[in-house]
Design a protein around this motif. Structure first.
Motif, PDB file in Angstrom:
ATOM      1  N   THR A 106       0.704  -1.583  -0.182  1.00 26.20           N
ATOM      2  CA  THR A 106      -0.022  -0.153   0.290  1.00 26.20           C
ATOM      3  C   THR A 106       0.507   1.486   0.003  1.00 26.20           C
ATOM      4  OG1 THR A 106      -0.967  -1.552   2.088  1.00 26.20           O
ATOM      5  CG2 THR A 106      -2.262   0.528   0.536  1.00 26.20           C
ATOM      6  N   HIS A 107       1.594   1.277   0.793  1.00 27.48           N
ATOM      7  CA  HIS A 107       2.370   2.393   0.938  1.00 27.48           C
ATOM      8  C   HIS A 107       3.151   2.430  -0.134  1.00 27.48           C
ATOM      9  CE1 HIS A 107       3.432   2.283   5.268  1.00 27.48           C
ATOM     10  NE2 HIS A 107       2.042   3.042   4.742  1.00 27.48           N
ATOM     11  N   LEU A 108       3.681   1.878  -0.708  1.00 27.40           N
ATOM     12  CA  LEU A 108       4.711   2.327  -2.292  1.00 27.40           C
ATOM     13  C   LEU A 108       3.927   2.720  -3.661  1.00 27.40           C
ATOM     14  CD1 LEU A 108       7.329  -1.477  -2.495  1.00 27.40           C
ATOM     15  CD2 LEU A 108       7.664   0.867  -2.358  1.00 27.40           C
ATOM     16  N   SER A 109       2.495   1.752  -2.984  1.00 29.28           N
ATOM     17  CA  SER A 109       1.702   3.178  -4.225  1.00 29.28           C
ATOM     18  C   SER A 109       1.249   4.137  -4.169  1.00 29.28           C
ATOM     19  CB  SER A 109       0.234   1.468  -4.592  1.00 29.28           C
ATOM     20  OG  SER A 109      -0.085   1.882  -3.633  1.00 29.28           O
ATOM     21  N   VAL A 110       0.583   4.190  -3.239  1.00 23.74           N
ATOM     22  CA  VAL A 110       1.073   5.887  -2.313  1.00 23.74           C
ATOM     23  C   VAL A 110       2.330   6.879  -2.446  1.00 23.74           C
ATOM     24  CG1 VAL A 110      -0.216   7.071  -0.760  1.00 23.74           C
ATOM     25  CG2 VAL A 110      -0.761   5.286  -0.902  1.00 23.74           C
ATOM     26  N   ASN A 111       3.327   6.344  -2.049  1.00 21.39           N
ATOM     27  CA  ASN A 111       4.604   6.591  -2.354  1.00 21.39           C
ATOM     28  C   ASN A 111       5.267   6.462  -4.020  1.00 21.39           C
ATOM     29  OD1 ASN A 111       4.968   7.746  -0.361  1.00 21.39           O
ATOM     30  ND2 ASN A 111       6.985   6.124   0.500  1.00 21.39           N
ATOM     31  N   GLU A 161      17.213  13.376  11.922  1.00 25.84           N
ATOM     32  CA  GLU A 161      16.489  14.178  11.209  1.00 25.84           C
ATOM     33  C   GLU A 161      16.837  13.916   9.837  1.00 25.84           C
ATOM     34  OE1 GLU A 161      18.069  18.430  11.563  1.00 25.84           O
ATOM     35  OE2 GLU A 161      19.984  17.884  10.568  1.00 25.84           O
ATOM     36  N   ILE A 162      15.215  13.501   8.688  1.00 22.58           N
ATOM     37  CA  ILE A 162      15.329  12.260   8.121  1.00 22.58           C
ATOM     38  C   ILE A 162      14.302  12.623   7.267  1.00 22.58           C
ATOM     39  CG2 ILE A 162      14.822  10.074   6.920  1.00 22.58           C
ATOM     40  CD1 ILE A 162      15.429   9.000   9.816  1.00 22.58           C
ATOM     41  N   ARG A 163      14.566  13.233   5.883  1.00 16.12           N
ATOM     42  CA  ARG A 163      13.911  13.547   4.178  1.00 16.12           C
ATOM     43  C   ARG A 163      14.372  12.758   3.500  1.00 16.12           C
ATOM     44  NH1 ARG A 163      14.471  18.581   1.720  1.00 16.12           N
ATOM     45  NH2 ARG A 163      13.773  17.783  -0.106  1.00 16.12           N
ATOM     46  N   ASP A 164      12.646  12.369   2.991  1.00 12.70           N
ATOM     47  CA  ASP A 164      13.047  11.681   1.466  1.00 12.70           C
ATOM     48  C   ASP A 164      13.692  10.316   1.971  1.00 12.70           C
ATOM     49  OD1 ASP A 164      12.798  14.965   0.368  1.00 12.70           O
ATOM     50  OD2 ASP A 164      11.549  13.923  -0.948  1.00 12.70           O
ATOM     51  N   CYS A 165      13.550   9.145   2.333  1.00 19.53           N
ATOM     52  CA  CYS A 165      13.861   7.854   2.548  1.00 19.53           C
ATOM     53  C   CYS A 165      13.224   6.992   2.903  1.00 19.53           C
ATOM     54  CB  CYS A 165      14.645   8.102   4.091  1.00 19.53           C
ATOM     55  SG  CYS A 165      16.197   9.037   3.692  1.00 19.53           S
ATOM     56  N   PRO A 166      13.410   5.749   2.417  1.00 19.84           N
ATOM     57  CA  PRO A 166      11.820   5.012   2.219  1.00 19.84           C
ATOM     58  C   PRO A 166      11.903   4.113   4.129  1.00 19.84           C
ATOM     59  CG  PRO A 166      13.890   3.910   1.136  1.00 19.84           C
ATOM     60  CD  PRO A 166      13.903   5.474   1.592  1.00 19.84           C
ATOM     61  N   PHE A 167      11.948   5.297   4.717  1.00 21.31           N
ATOM     62  CA  PHE A 167      11.197   4.697   5.747  1.00 21.31           C
ATOM     63  C   PHE A 167       9.735   4.537   6.582  1.00 21.31           C
ATOM     64  CE2 PHE A 167      15.725   3.745   5.850  1.00 21.31           C
ATOM     65  CZ  PHE A 167      16.339   4.981   6.242  1.00 21.31           C
ATOM     66  N   GLY A 168       9.375   3.703   7.164  1.00 23.98           N
ATOM     67  CA  GLY A 168       8.308   3.481   7.397  1.00 23.98           C
ATOM     68  C   GLY A 168       7.570   2.995   8.915  1.00 23.98           C
ATOM     69  N   SER A 197       8.871  13.106   4.290  1.00 18.98           N
ATOM     70  CA  SER A 197       8.532  12.652   2.963  1.00 18.98           C
ATOM     71  C   SER A 197       9.197  11.248   3.187  1.00 18.98           C
ATOM     72  CB  SER A 197       9.576  13.597   1.768  1.00 18.98           C
ATOM     73  OG  SER A 197       9.223  14.533   1.516  1.00 18.98           O
ATOM     74  N   CYS A 198       8.744  10.897   3.945  1.00 22.94           N
ATOM     75  CA  CYS A 198       9.377   8.988   4.579  1.00 22.94           C
ATOM     76  C   CYS A 198       7.785   8.245   4.537  1.00 22.94           C
ATOM     77  CB  CYS A 198       9.638   9.393   4.988  1.00 22.94           C
ATOM     78  SG  CYS A 198      11.130   9.485   5.807  1.00 22.94           S
TER      79      CYS A 198
END
Lengths: 379, 584
Positions: A349-354, B486-493, B514-515
């Motif tokens: 889900t996240h991927l699609s949104v992201n 501090e993190i920006r634009d990384c694929p961390f969830g 933007s994560c």
């Protein structure tokens, strides 16, 4: 025949009589003479001599304060003997001081104490600075160890300082939850006349509870309590079901008085846009000043709102909380497995949104990228 | 009274503590035991609050009754890069109001990234009879009216420092509000002021303050007047020039050179906006003694620049634009053996192509030639793992390493590999590293290295890096001393965050923008961690209007014992127990 030795003895005795001595009695009862100019370097001795006329003979020897042991006196006199000589350069004095103060910590403490009781300020400064240097850069545990100090701050008290230095997050979590439970019990006590609800008191020992937390049987730690009725008294409703089981024996914790005003300071904000604020402040004023641990969520506890939570939602929250608790308590390899499996659907889900978000924002991101670590120019 | 011979003489503890002023040490002392806690709090004179929302002023006041100096920080660091929307918060007025009633003898206030109103400044001006130092670093919200109040009322002011602040300038006359009898000024930094100040007032002020050691002028002070000021204050130690250009005239030049020669104590130079190179030699007389040189805004290039820095063998701190190029850095490596801090800023960050010849080689030279190098901020356009490894081996004693490769996700330009190994070498070798900024193409691997080796790391800045939550997990679980992340634009969830939730309480703050952190996770965190404020910042509107799994725009989590704040603007929501109900 002239007795020359008698003459020289006579001369020697005369010389000795010219030099003044001050009589001092140390804590072991022994009495000794100390050269006047050396002893008078200590303000306390100086005072005794000048103001009280003491020290001129064995009978009126100056009694030293208890903190000055014979060994310390000897050290202090060495210090005085050196520094009372007028002609020395600053460099010489500094060099002497640096060497003088090199001793083990125990002696340094004794010496500081002794110098302080004799009011010998330069030596107090010297030894205090040396003690400060020992303390600098050390952790509280190290400082306690060096000076044999008691570890008598409770975990909660250690949390209060502005910088958090306690290590174990589980202990903190535990303490917080204990605090909440304690508060809750107190509340119930006060509102006994309003509510006839049955109390569910957990009298498990601290050890038991700790083992629940550490042992991974987190389910019990966070699960529902059957003892609290939800509908009866709105004021008493606890949204955080997870705390029901965590009541310590009150003796286990000692509350520090300084936390007492924490609760009252919580109703600080007049501008709170919350219709419950007035009833909440009433509540808080009731709290006993002597014993409450500060807990930030106290403003939202026992809040008088329509708290008939939709049971489906409640169930979901409980499930989430259990998930979370299990994750928190299990070991990493298991956790990792769990997360990976838990997260599978979510990730997609996240991927699609992201995916969209990232693509859409890409141009902007690129644009911003070049300034992402660049401070704003002043002009 | 029988005492243990080996116990600390408590009657002198307060005296001993007077020699311990470092915040960390004071905090350690306060945690030793109950009696030390009590004694320490009564004699604490200075307090540093790294996040103004972590504690309430009343709490500070209650615990420390004898403060003389307060330092507060407001917005998160990423506010410097426009990532924190206007109006987020950080308003200092509630603090000032409380401090004003509690500490009539307060002497120093230092604020960073806070919103300071003129009203706050007026309260400061009127409330503290012995007020001495005001530092407003990267602040905003005030005008010269507030400054005028400070000037007029603070009779014992020693320092007024407005570094990097945004000031509204309705009147340039505020300097005249310092009374003629006022002579105590030791430090004045007005470099951020946009408009002109009254030069005659400035000149008189400078002339009558014999203790003035620091003077940082603003752009509007013309070069031909600089000599007058210098002659009025030959005791200056730190100087920031105004605009450094004028028509080249021999008498102006010789006047200026003479004035500089007269400043025998000068150790730090800054300013240098709009440099006309012909006037540079005027500062040569002071170069040999300079320990700090800030050419951050100086458009000096090529030979002029190299010549200038080569005359400064005592330099410890150098801030310069990338006009210095590799060749200039080589010269510095050869000449400035005492260099401890180097910052190289980009002259053209938004341009796509390279305008200067500054590469990884420049940094390698400096790391090789400067044995005392501890702190680096380096903007460049290319980097290799090999270079980073070399730098790491050359300089294992760095405490701050911030590398900013301008293009996001740029790989090692020779091997096209990620820069994981390079940064890995940096953290592995520099065991005392406290601050790190990453850039370039980076996978989860680099975070594994950081988690494994960077045991003293306190602040980490990450952008456009990593592959998955594992990256974030490595950092949160491995970096024991981590304080700010501090993190920006990384694929961390969600996962790494939730698993390491407890870690967040041991840190000052975490920023993620933007994560991929979902609103659901934010709610959960907020509910379960009462000593954290979990703030969702989302200018798209309330997060509950979107699915729960939708990532939030920005997330700012910080530990606090003050509870949630109530001064949030419309685009900020605090996640707490209530939010479950509010948002369901």
């Amino acid at each position: 025949m002239r007795n020359y030795s008698k003459d020289s003895n006579y001369a020697a005795i005369c010389c000795q009589m010219m030099k003044s001595y001050i009589w001092i009695q140390t804590t072991d009862g022994a009495i000794q003479q100390v050269e006047q100019e050396v002893a008078m370097f200590c303000p306390m001795i100086c005072q005794e001599v000048i103001q009280k006329g003491m020290g001129s003979s064995k009978n009126c020897a100056i009694s030293l304060p208890q903190r000055v042991s014979p060994a310390m006196l000897s050290l202090i006199l060495d210090y005085c003997r050196f520094h009372q000589v007028a002609g020395r350069s600053n460099k010489e004095r500094k060099s002497f001081d640096e060497k003088f103060v090199r001793m083990d910590t125990k002696r340094l403490c004794e010496l500081t104490s002794a110098a302080d009781s004799l009011q010998l300020k330069p030596l107090v400064d010297l030894t205090s600075r040396a003690l400060a240097r020992i303390i600098e850069g050390k952790t509280p545990e190290e400082i306690r160890e060096i000076f044999h100090l008691p570890d008598d701050l409770t975990e909660e008290e250690k949390l209060e300082p502005l910088k958090n230095t306690t290590d174990d997050p589980r202990i903190r979590l535990l303490n917080r939850l204990y605090a909440k439970k304690r508060k809750e019990l107190k509340e119930r006590e006060k509102l006994k006349d309003v509510d006839t609800e049955e109390e569910h008191v957990d009298d498990r020992s601290v050890d038991d509870l700790l083992s629940f937390i550490n042992g991974g049987d987190g389910e019990i730690f966070f699960s529902d309590s059957k003892g609290i009725k939800t509908s009866k008294n709105k004021k008493k409703h606890k949204k955080r079901k997870d705390l029901q089981k965590c009541a310590p024996s009150n003796e286990a914790f000692e509350m520090h008085k300084k936390e007492s005003n924490a609760a009252s300071s919580l109703c600080h904000n007049a501008e709170v846009d919350h219709e419950l604020q007035s009833s909440l402040s009433e509540k808080l004023k009731l709290q006993d000043a002597a014993g409450e641990i500060f807990a930030p969520t106290v403003e939202f506890d026992d809040v008088d709102i329509d708290d008939e939570i939709d049971p489906a939602l409640k169930e979901e929250i409980d499930r989430e909380v259990e998930d979370f608790a299990r994750i928190l308590n299990s070991d990493w390899p298991e956790r990792m497995q769990e997360l990976l499996s838990l997260g599978q659907e979510r990730r997609h889900t996240h991927l699609s949104v992201n995916g969209n978000g990232a693509l859409k924002g890409h141009a902007i991101a690129y644009f911003n990228a070049s300034i992402w670590f660049l401070p704003l120019p002043v002009i | 009274m029988l005492r243990k011979a080996n116990s600390f003489p408590e009657e002198v503890l307060e005296h001993v503590l007077s020699f311990i002023t470092n915040d960390k040490d004071r905090n350690a002392v306060s945690l030793v035991c109950k009696s030390w806690y009590e004694i320490e709090r009564w004699c604490r004179k200075r307090i540093f609050v790294g996040n103004c929302y972590a504690v309430r002023p009343e709490m500070v006041i209650r615990r420390f009754p004898e403060l003389r100096s307060v330092e507060l920080k407001g917005k998160p660091h990423f506010a410097d890069f426009n990532l924190v929307p206007d109006g987020w918060g950080g308003c200092v007025y509630p603090w000032i109001a409380s401090l004003a009633t509690a500490y009539p003898w307060l002497e120093e206030i230092r604020l960073k990234r806070m919103v300071v109103s003129d009203e706050s400044l007026k309260v400061i001006a009127k409330s503290f009879k012995n007020f001495k130092v005001l530092v407003l670093s990267s602040c905003e919200g005030f005008s010269t009216d507030g400054l005028a109040a400070v000037a007029a009322n603070c009779r014992n002011l020693r320092g007024l420092d407005l570094r990097e602040s945004e000031v509204d300038d309705p009147s340039g006359q505020w300097l005249s509000r310092f009374p003629d009898s006022f002579t105590s000024l030791a430090s004045l930094n007005i470099s951020c002021l946009g408009a002109e100040v009254s030069f005659s007032a400035l000149e008189r002020l400078v002339g009558r303050c014999p203790d003035l050691k620091t003077l940082r002028l603003n752009h509007a002070v013309p070069l031909d007047k600089l000599a007058n000021l210098l002659r009025g204050a030959p005791q200056l130690v730190e100087l920031g020039t105004g605009a450094y250009s004028a028509e080249l005239q021999p008498d102006v030049f010789s006047n200026l050179a003479g004035a500089f020669s007269g400043c025998k104590e000068l150790r730090s130079l800054s300013g240098f906006w709009n440099v006309f190179p012909g006037y540079l030699p005027a500062v040569y007389p002071v170069c040999s003694g300079l320990t700090s040189l800030n050419l951050r805004y100086a458009n000096i290039q090529g030979a002029d620049l190299i010549k200038l820095v080569s005359q400064c063998p005592s330099l410890q701190r150098l801030w310069v634009l990338d006009y210095i190029e590799d060749i200039g850095l080589e010269a510095i490596a050869a000449c400035c053996k005492d260099l401890t801090e180097l910052r190289v800023f980009p002259s053209n960050p938004y341009g796509a192509e390279n305008n200067v010849s500054l590469t990884e080689r420049g940094l390698v030279s400096v790391s090789d030639g400067c044995p005392k190098l501890q702190s680096v901020l380096y903007f460049c356009r290319q980097m290799t793992n090999a270079a980073l490894v070399t730098i790491a081996k050359n300089r294992p004693s760095m405490t701050c390493f911030r590398l900013c490769i301008i293009e996001p996700r740029a790989p090692d330009y020779q091997t096209l590999q990620p820069l994981d190994l390079g940064f890995g070498a940096i953290v592995e070798n520099n065991k005392d590293l406290r601050r790190l900024s990453l850039s370039g193409l980076l996978t989860d691997r680099v975070f594994e290295y950081i988690g494994t080796y960077a045991k003293k790391l306190e602040m980490l800045s990450v952008a456009f890096a990593g592959d998955s939550d594992l990256g974030l997990h490595h950092v949160l679980s491995g970096c024991e001393k981590l304080c700010k992340l501090e993190i920006r634009d990384c694929p961390f969830g969600d996962k790494a965050l939730l698993v390491n939730a407890a870690k967040l309480e041991t840190m000052r703050s975490l920023w993620m923008s933007s994560c991929s952190v979902s609103f659901r996770a934010c709610k959960l965190l907020g509910q379960k961690m009462p000593r954290l404020n979990v703030e969702v910042i989302d200018e798209r509107g309330p997060p509950d209007l979107r699915p729960e799994s939708c990532p939030v725009e920005k997330l700012y989590i910080y530990r606090t014992i003050a509870g949630p704040r109530f001064d949030m603007p419309g685009f900020v929501w605090t996640m707490d127990e209530d939010s479950v109900l509010r948002f369901s």
